[in-house]
Motif scaffolding. Structure first.
Motif, short mmCIF file in Angstrom:
data_model
loop_
_atom_site.label_atom_id
_atom_site.label_comp_id
_atom_site.label_asym_id
_atom_site.label_seq_id
_atom_site.Cartn_x
_atom_site.Cartn_y
_atom_site.Cartn_z
N TYR A 16 -1.09 5.37 -7.24
CA TYR A 16 -2.13 4.43 -7.65
C TYR A 16 -3.32 4.50 -6.69
O TYR A 16 -3.14 4.45 -5.47
CB TYR A 16 -1.59 3.00 -7.71
CG TYR A 16 -0.55 2.81 -8.79
CD1 TYR A 16 -0.90 2.86 -10.14
CD2 TYR A 16 0.79 2.59 -8.47
CE1 TYR A 16 0.05 2.69 -11.13
CE2 TYR A 16 1.75 2.42 -9.46
CZ TYR A 16 1.37 2.47 -10.79
OH TYR A 16 2.30 2.31 -11.77
N ASP A 17 -4.51 4.56 -7.24
CA ASP A 17 -5.72 4.61 -6.42
C ASP A 17 -6.13 3.23 -5.92
O ASP A 17 -6.73 3.11 -4.85
CB ASP A 17 -6.87 5.21 -7.24
CG ASP A 17 -6.55 6.60 -7.73
OD1 ASP A 17 -6.58 7.54 -6.90
OD2 ASP A 17 -6.25 6.76 -8.93
N SER A 22 0.82 -1.21 0.00
CA SER A 22 0.00 0.00 0.00
C SER A 22 0.85 1.26 0.00
O SER A 22 0.54 2.23 -0.70
CB SER A 22 -0.94 -0.01 1.22
OG SER A 22 -1.80 -1.13 1.18
N ASP A 23 1.92 1.26 0.78
CA ASP A 23 2.81 2.42 0.81
C ASP A 23 3.42 2.68 -0.56
O ASP A 23 3.55 3.83 -1.00
CB ASP A 23 3.93 2.22 1.85
CG ASP A 23 3.43 2.36 3.28
OD1 ASP A 23 2.31 2.85 3.48
OD2 ASP A 23 4.17 1.96 4.21
N GLU A 83 -3.90 4.27 4.39
CA GLU A 83 -3.53 5.68 4.37
C GLU A 83 -2.24 5.90 5.13
O GLU A 83 -1.98 5.27 6.16
CB GLU A 83 -4.67 6.49 5.00
CG GLU A 83 -4.52 8.00 4.84
CD GLU A 83 -5.78 8.75 5.25
OE1 GLU A 83 -5.77 9.99 5.19
OE2 GLU A 83 -6.78 8.08 5.63
N ASN A 84 -1.41 6.80 4.63
CA ASN A 84 -0.24 7.26 5.36
C ASN A 84 -0.14 8.78 5.17
O ASN A 84 -1.05 9.39 4.60
CB ASN A 84 1.04 6.53 4.93
CG ASN A 84 1.39 6.75 3.46
OD1 ASN A 84 1.01 7.77 2.86
ND2 ASN A 84 2.10 5.80 2.87
N LYS A 85 0.92 9.37 5.61
CA LYS A 85 1.04 10.83 5.55
C LYS A 85 1.13 11.37 4.12
O LYS A 85 0.95 12.57 3.89
CB LYS A 85 2.24 11.30 6.36
CG LYS A 85 3.59 10.80 5.84
CD LYS A 85 4.72 11.29 6.74
CE LYS A 85 6.07 10.81 6.22
NZ LYS A 85 7.19 11.29 7.09
N HIS A 86 1.38 10.48 3.17
CA HIS A 86 1.53 10.91 1.77
C HIS A 86 0.24 10.76 0.96
O HIS A 86 0.16 11.25 -0.16
CB HIS A 86 2.65 10.11 1.10
CG HIS A 86 3.98 10.26 1.76
ND1 HIS A 86 4.66 11.46 1.80
CD2 HIS A 86 4.75 9.36 2.45
CE1 HIS A 86 5.80 11.29 2.47
NE2 HIS A 86 5.87 10.03 2.86
#
Length: 282
Positions: free
Chosen positions: A195-196, A187-188, A212-215
Motif C-alpha cells: 500500500y502506498d 506502516s510496516d 520506510e524500512n528495508k522492504h
C-alpha cells in the motif's frame, strides 16, 4: 454567498458524537465548507460506548443530518467502524444509497493504493483489556469536560490553553507503550502489503509522514480528531494535506508546483464553487 471547496476525498475520525468532548459545531462548520466526492468517516464517529439519552445535543444531531444530506446530494459516504462504534460492525458491508458501512477500505488514487481503517485492531489495550479501555473512556470524557473549564479560566486570564488529557494520555502511553509503536506497526504492514498510503485514526494524533524500512516505503496518515485537534485529511490534486480547523478555517486548499501552469480561471473552477443560499434559522 457560501464558498465551498471542491475536494476529492475528505477523511475524518474520532468525532465522538454523544460525548462532552465532541466539538460538533466546529465539525459542522467544516462539513459546510467542502464539497467532497467521497467522505470517509474513519471510526469513532458516534461514541456508542458512552452513548446516553441524557446527552445528545442538537449540534450533534445536526452533524448526522449534514452527513445524510451530503449522501443524498451524491457524496459517497463510507463509514469505517472503530472501537467506540464497534456495534456497527455487525452491519459491515451494508450499503444504503450512497452510504456504506465497512471495516476497512482500499482505494486506488492516481495509480496508488490507499488503505483505510480505524486502527484499534493494533491497540493492545483495546484487544486485551476492553473493559479497562472502556472505563478509561469514561474517565477521558470527564477529563475533557474538566479541561474545558480550565481552558475557559486560562483564556479569561489571557494565558495559553493547556490540554490535561493530552498530557496524561501521552504520559500513560509512553509508560505502558499503549500504542505498541502504533505508527511503525501499521506502516510496516502497509509496506508488506504494497500500500502506498495507510490512513487511520484512533490515537487522536494528526500526522502525515513517510515511513520506510528495508522492504519499501509508505505514507502514514492519521486524521486526528474533533475532540482536541479539530483536524481532517483532504486529498486533492494527487496529494494529501491535514486540514486544521483552528488554522485553515478560511484558507483555500494549498497547492504548489503540480498546478503552477494552470490558468487562474481553471484553478478557481477546480477548487471552489459559489452557490447562492438563504440563511436558515433552526
Amino acid at each position: 454567498m457560501k464558498i465551498k471547496r471542491k475536494i476529492e476525498i475528505a477523511a475524518i475520525s474520532d468525532v465522538h458524537l454523544g460525548t462532552y468532548g465532541c466539538h460538533a459545531k466546529h465539525l459542522l462548520t467544516y462539513l459546510n465548507s467542502i464539497e467532497p466526492k467521497k467522505l470517509v468517516l474513519n471510526g469513532d464517529i458516534i461514541d456508542i460506548w458512552q452513548f446516553s439519552k441524557r446527552y445528545f445535543p442538537k449540534s450533534h444531531l445536526k452533524v448526522i443530518k449534514k452527513i445524510m444530506d451530503m449522501a443524498s446530494e451524491g457524496v459517497d459516504v463510507i463509514y469505517i467502524t472503530g472501537n467506540h462504534d464497534e456495534m456497527l460492525r455487525k452491519f459491515s458491508n451494508t450499503t444504503i444509497g450512497n452510504i456504506s458501512i465497512v471495516d476497512k477500505l482500499v482505494l486506488e488514487l492516481n495509480g496508488k493504493k490507499a488503505w483505510f481503517f480505524h486502527g484499534d485492531v493494533f491497540d493492545v489495550s483495546i484487544q486485551n483489556a476492553k473493559w479497562l479501555a472502556k472505563l478509561g473512556g469514561y474517565g477521558y470524557d470527564v477529563l475533557t469536560l474538566l479541561n474545558r473549564v480550565v481552558n475557559w479560566y486560562l483564556e479569561k486570564r489571557g494565558k495559553e490553553r493547556y490540554s490535561l488529557s493530552k498530557k496524561i494520555k501521552n504520559g500513560v502511553k509512553g509508560a505502558v507503550k499503549f500504542i505498541n509503536d502504533y505508527e511503525e506497526v501499521i506502516s510496516d504492514l502497509a509496506i508488506e502489503n504494497g500500500y502506498d498510503y495507510v490512513i487511520c485514526g484512533h490515537i487522536h494524533q494528526p500526522k502525515i509522514e513517510y515511513k520506510e524500512n528495508k522492504h519499501g516505503k509508505t505514507m502514514y496518515l492519521n486524521s486526528g480528531d474533533w475532540v482536541e485537534n479539530f483536524t481532517a485529511l483532504e486529498y486533492q490534486f494527487n496529494r494529501w494535506k491535514i486540514y486544521n480547523y483552528n488554522k485553515d478555517k478560511f484558507a483555500p486548499f494549498y497547492v504548489d508546483e503540480d498546478i503552477e501552469n494552470m490558468e487562474v480561471k481553471d484553478l478557481i473552477a477546480a477548487i471552489t464553487i459559489v452557490e447562492q443560499h438563504e440563511k436558515k434559522t433552526k
